[in-house]
Write a protein that holds these residues in place. Structure first.
Motif, mmCIF file in Angstrom:
data_model
loop_
_atom_site.group_PDB
_atom_site.id
_atom_site.type_symbol
_atom_site.label_atom_id
_atom_site.label_comp_id
_atom_site.label_asym_id
_atom_site.label_seq_id
_atom_site.Cartn_x
_atom_site.Cartn_y
_atom_site.Cartn_z
ATOM 1 N N VAL A 232 30.680 45.484 -19.974
ATOM 2 C CA VAL A 232 30.994 45.694 -19.191
ATOM 3 C C VAL A 232 32.382 46.079 -18.730
ATOM 4 O O VAL A 232 33.108 46.723 -19.027
ATOM 5 N N ILE A 311 28.239 56.227 -18.393
ATOM 6 C CA ILE A 311 28.529 54.819 -18.243
ATOM 7 C C ILE A 311 27.503 53.564 -18.195
ATOM 8 O O ILE A 311 26.204 53.873 -17.176
ATOM 9 N N ILE A 312 27.024 53.396 -18.581
ATOM 10 C CA ILE A 312 25.059 52.403 -18.076
ATOM 11 C C ILE A 312 25.609 51.018 -19.013
ATOM 12 O O ILE A 312 26.188 50.850 -20.238
ATOM 13 N N GLY A 313 25.118 49.601 -18.391
ATOM 14 C CA GLY A 313 25.307 48.559 -19.202
ATOM 15 C C GLY A 313 24.352 47.560 -18.119
ATOM 16 O O GLY A 313 24.994 47.412 -16.829
ATOM 17 N N GLY A 314 24.621 46.192 -18.228
ATOM 18 C CA GLY A 314 23.514 45.303 -17.473
ATOM 19 C C GLY A 314 22.524 45.736 -16.454
ATOM 20 O O GLY A 314 21.733 46.853 -17.430
ATOM 21 N N TYR A 315 22.467 44.827 -15.276
ATOM 22 C CA TYR A 315 21.305 45.375 -14.496
ATOM 23 C C TYR A 315 21.327 46.285 -13.110
ATOM 24 O O TYR A 315 22.516 46.231 -13.131
ATOM 25 N N THR A 316 21.039 47.159 -13.634
ATOM 26 C CA THR A 316 21.362 48.838 -12.114
ATOM 27 C C THR A 316 19.863 48.854 -11.683
ATOM 28 O O THR A 316 20.230 49.872 -11.053
ATOM 29 N N GLY A 317 19.125 48.319 -11.753
ATOM 30 C CA GLY A 317 17.769 48.345 -10.712
ATOM 31 C C GLY A 317 18.163 48.004 -9.216
ATOM 32 O O GLY A 317 19.474 47.907 -8.891
ATOM 33 N N LYS A 318 17.527 47.941 -8.273
ATOM 34 C CA LYS A 318 17.761 47.919 -7.023
ATOM 35 C C LYS A 318 17.323 46.185 -7.151
ATOM 36 O O LYS A 318 17.490 44.983 -7.746
ATOM 37 N N GLY A 319 18.943 45.348 -5.875
ATOM 38 C CA GLY A 319 19.284 43.943 -6.057
ATOM 39 C C GLY A 319 20.343 43.897 -6.811
ATOM 40 O O GLY A 319 20.536 44.335 -7.328
ATOM 41 N N PHE A 320 20.021 42.205 -6.726
ATOM 42 C CA PHE A 320 21.050 41.537 -8.334
ATOM 43 C C PHE A 320 20.392 40.855 -9.442
ATOM 44 O O PHE A 320 19.044 40.321 -8.967
ATOM 45 N N LYS A 321 21.334 40.393 -9.960
ATOM 46 C CA LYS A 321 21.101 39.626 -11.100
ATOM 47 C C LYS A 321 21.553 39.059 -11.969
ATOM 48 O O LYS A 321 22.907 40.560 -11.996
ATOM 49 N N THR A 322 22.141 38.151 -11.930
ATOM 50 C CA THR A 322 23.637 37.394 -12.481
ATOM 51 C C THR A 322 22.933 37.544 -13.592
ATOM 52 O O THR A 322 23.519 35.804 -14.381
ATOM 53 N N VAL A 323 23.295 39.007 -14.234
ATOM 54 C CA VAL A 323 22.916 38.876 -15.814
ATOM 55 C C VAL A 323 24.454 38.958 -16.811
ATOM 56 O O VAL A 323 25.305 39.917 -16.404
ATOM 57 N N ILE A 324 24.950 38.649 -18.175
ATOM 58 C CA ILE A 324 25.365 38.840 -18.365
ATOM 59 C C ILE A 324 25.321 39.941 -19.807
ATOM 60 O O ILE A 324 24.713 39.234 -20.966
#
Lengths: 462, 462
Positions: A232, A311-324
């Motif tokens: 991203v 554009i799209i990448g990674g976690y895009t749902g509700k809340g948070f996810k500490t993802v790369i």
């Protein structure tokens, strides 16, 4: 009384009859995209052929693998120009039907506001209304003078609203028959209700989808953050690099083929009174985002752009996810002007992106269409004649405008028949083409006929 | 024979019995997140209380609104330090069960490869195996010497794997009872199978979701491209601005509170032989993406980061749509180190973003958690004693490492009980905690017990 003024009188006197004829065509449900209406499409083609024959055209329904074409020829005086006039008789579907205030196939004249009458119904503007203007101008000329002022070929398509699958093969197979000195296309609009317009430019388009790949799986940003490449971040940097702080596009060679718009054209655009505040105000904005120092009309009509459509990448749902994320992608499109070469720009863009991808990551490109801009001459003889004719009819200087959406036929005429086009039309921004309650101003219908009569007259004079 | 060596002998001789005791605890299905296993959680707590009582601890099951805590006390010699030892008896769920090679609640000793035996079963590593090491060390000490070398309080939680809802209120309500000179937390790991480790840092976290709003509707990029603000472009620029070309984060004040890692610590990390190629090679990468000139271990253990965890805007489906979106958003997180202040960083980030939003657009922020980093002292007396004890046991210098994921208890001990923690554990990277086929090396189990015995001994000596 001049040859022209008697034709104009004839059009004025026969307005009711011309309206009845248009209504006859509008009642035919020639929805090209829906196979259920195939018979209606053919009926519309046959209706046109019969009408054109009644004026003395050598007209015929020409079969294609899809809906038929109408082709008609009429001679003109020796030495007169030969014009190909293009329109389409098919219409858009009408659903949702319950949003229509009246039956879309039962055309009416209706008073929209005091002093403003409109023709209602599907196709009233796009494109049956527009094409019948020209037919009526020819009819009047023929009835008054027994002939036409120039040689005319008519081409009416029945698949414009469904992707024109048969058009290119038809042009290719019939190029000798269809080739003329230039084409006239009646699918565009006026600047506003008082100001006639000729469209002289259509921006081209290059679409690219890019996907940046980094790690071979999604990573935890606690464990890998600060060490592992983040797609991203890479993608954001690539996209951010495309424009500099002045809105200029930085891809090497991007502006090759871009010309400066002649100052008299820029001046004529200034007279339209369009401002960034007005143009952008309608969508809740106010500040032009493109190259600094250019008017908003120049930006959308005569300058190339780079836009990021998705554009799209990674976690895009509700809340948070500490993802790369392992990948991120964007859809990028370029609007082209003048002589920019779509494939050169695609190549330059891919090199620009690839140069910004770290050595341990990769990028994948997906091609999404490419078409060059159409830039018609700002001062060809036929353009200037048409401009004067329009100015005479509307008592207001006709303006050269540009078109945001594409009109592929213009490129096809160039490619298959080697012809330039003249884009004149009398649609208005509020015609609601493709939507419920399509309409066409009665003024467009009446003065549009007169405008074409004037243009035909002007073309024959030196 | 010293006081310690007889305890170590005892541990060696009683390994089979200690294994049997661990198996007893592992057989209890104390899955905290699933209410169906509430009874098993209580059973595990009761099992521990019974076992601790048998050693002479004043142990009790302490009810909470969720699963109970186990609290146990044992006196030590006058003047000896008072240590709070923390572990958790609850375990992760076991699905998908079909991926387990054996029943997760029927623990076994298995030869993983020649010469390497492991204990299999859910909780064998996380955290029943780890906490029983300490209990066994206490047992041996008590059995050999009739008492413990220092005053010890045990706190075993039953909700660590389900968010620890009862922990903070429990610490708060029982702070007087639980407060000790320092805490020992046994939820971490070794560097590798030969190298003992003490975790001295846990990065903090600030999460922010930003949404850039531009036009009040989605626009056609032909009509508006080049004029209307594109939120994807604005967002890309904001994100791209966060790192400079050297990987440094440019948000003003971001590095306030960041300290340089002592050179002897950096040197000790160098001895671990970790390279970017090795660390990143496991996920298909090779080039560190963070600040240039720092080792990959320093980047993930001792440097702050800005990572983009998700981004979305515009059309992201198949094919292409020439749209200019009305909004675009990204999830951004910062890993913090040392004394960085989460709320100051949040504020600085918001100002940084807001300054880059055009005047006709807007930005919205959503807060997603914030916690400071935990940085334990690099050379407190108890840390140095533990380090020496580990080095003695493993015949290899114990290293100070950091932890990527968070261990909230460490912050809670600081906040509620004013205590520093010592993070020692014997888990290995391939223990598959939270996954099917969790295991714990028999060496970890055996030498881990001995390690704790040595640490207890070391703490009492000046």
């Amino acid at each position: 009384m001049s040859a022209l003024s008697s034709v104009l009188d004839r059009l004025d006197n026969n307005l009711d009859q011309s309206l009845e004829r248009l209504f006859g065509l509008l009642r035919i449900k020639s929805i090209s995209t829906d196979p259920a209406f195939s018979g209606d499409c053919r009926k519309a083609a046959e209706w046109l052929v019969a009408d054109l024959k009644s004026i003395g055209f050598d007209a015929s329904v020409r079969d294609t693998p899809g809906h038929p074409m109408v082709v008609a020829h009429h001679d003109g005086p020796a030495g007169s120009p030969h014009v190909l006039f293009y329109g389409h008789y098919d219409v858009q579907p009408v659903d949702p039907l319950d949003l229509w205030e009246a039956d879309p196939f039962d055309p009416k004249v209706k008073e929209l506001e005091p002093g403003r009458k409109v023709i209602t119904g599907r196709g009233s503007s796009d494109d049956k209304g527009q094409l019948m203007l020209f037919v009526e101008a020819c009819r009047a000329w023929k009835e008054v003078h027994g002939g036409l002022p120039c040689k005319i070929t008519l081409l009416f398509e029945g698949e414009e609203e469904s992707g024109s699958p048969s058009l290119k093969p038809f042009l290719d197979a019939n190029s000798e028959e269809l080739k003329a000195d230039f084409a006239m296309v009646c699918d565009t609009g006026m600047w506003d209700r008082e100001t006639p317009a000729i469209s002289i430019a259509l921006r081209g388009l290059v679409g690219e989808e890019i996907t940046v790949h980094a790690a071979d799986r999604d990573l935890h940003s606690g464990e890998y953050g600060g060490a592992a490449a983040n797609p991203v971040r890479i993608l954001a940097k690539v996209l951010a690099d495309i424009h500099d702080d002045t809105g200029h596009i930085t891809i090497p060679g991007f502006y090759d083929g871009v010309e400066e718009t002649p100052s008299q054209i820029l001046k004529s655009w200034e007279t339209l009174g369009e401002t960034a505040e007005k143009f952008l105000g309608e969508v809740g904005l106010s500040i032009p985002s493109g190259e600094k120092g250019r008017s908003v009309l120049e930006l959308v009509w005569a300058r190339p752009t780079a836009e990021f459509n998705g554009i799209i990448g990674g976690y895009t749902g509700k809340g948070f996810k500490t993802v790369i994320a392992s990948q991120a992608s964007a859809k990028v499109s370029f609007r082209l002007v003048h002589k920019q070469d779509p494939e050169k720009i695609r190549t330059a863009f891919r090199e620009f992106v690839s140069a910004r991808i770290p050595a341990d990551c990769s990028v994948e490109f997906d091609k999404h269409g490419g078409s060059p801009a159409i830039q018609l001459s700002y001062d060809s003889p036929f353009l200037n004649k048409a401009k004067d004719a329009l100015t005479d009819e509307w008592s207001k200087q006709a303006v050269m405008i540009a078109v945001g959406g594409s009109i592929p036929i213009v490129g096809d005429f160039k490619t298959y028949l080697g012809m330039e086009s003249l884009l004149v039309g009398f649609g208005l921004p509020d015609d609601r083409i493709h939507s419920p309650n399509e309409k066409y101003d009665l003024t467009s219908f009446h003065k549009g006929q007169r405008s074409w009569a004037r243009i035909l007259d002007a073309l024959t004079r030196s």
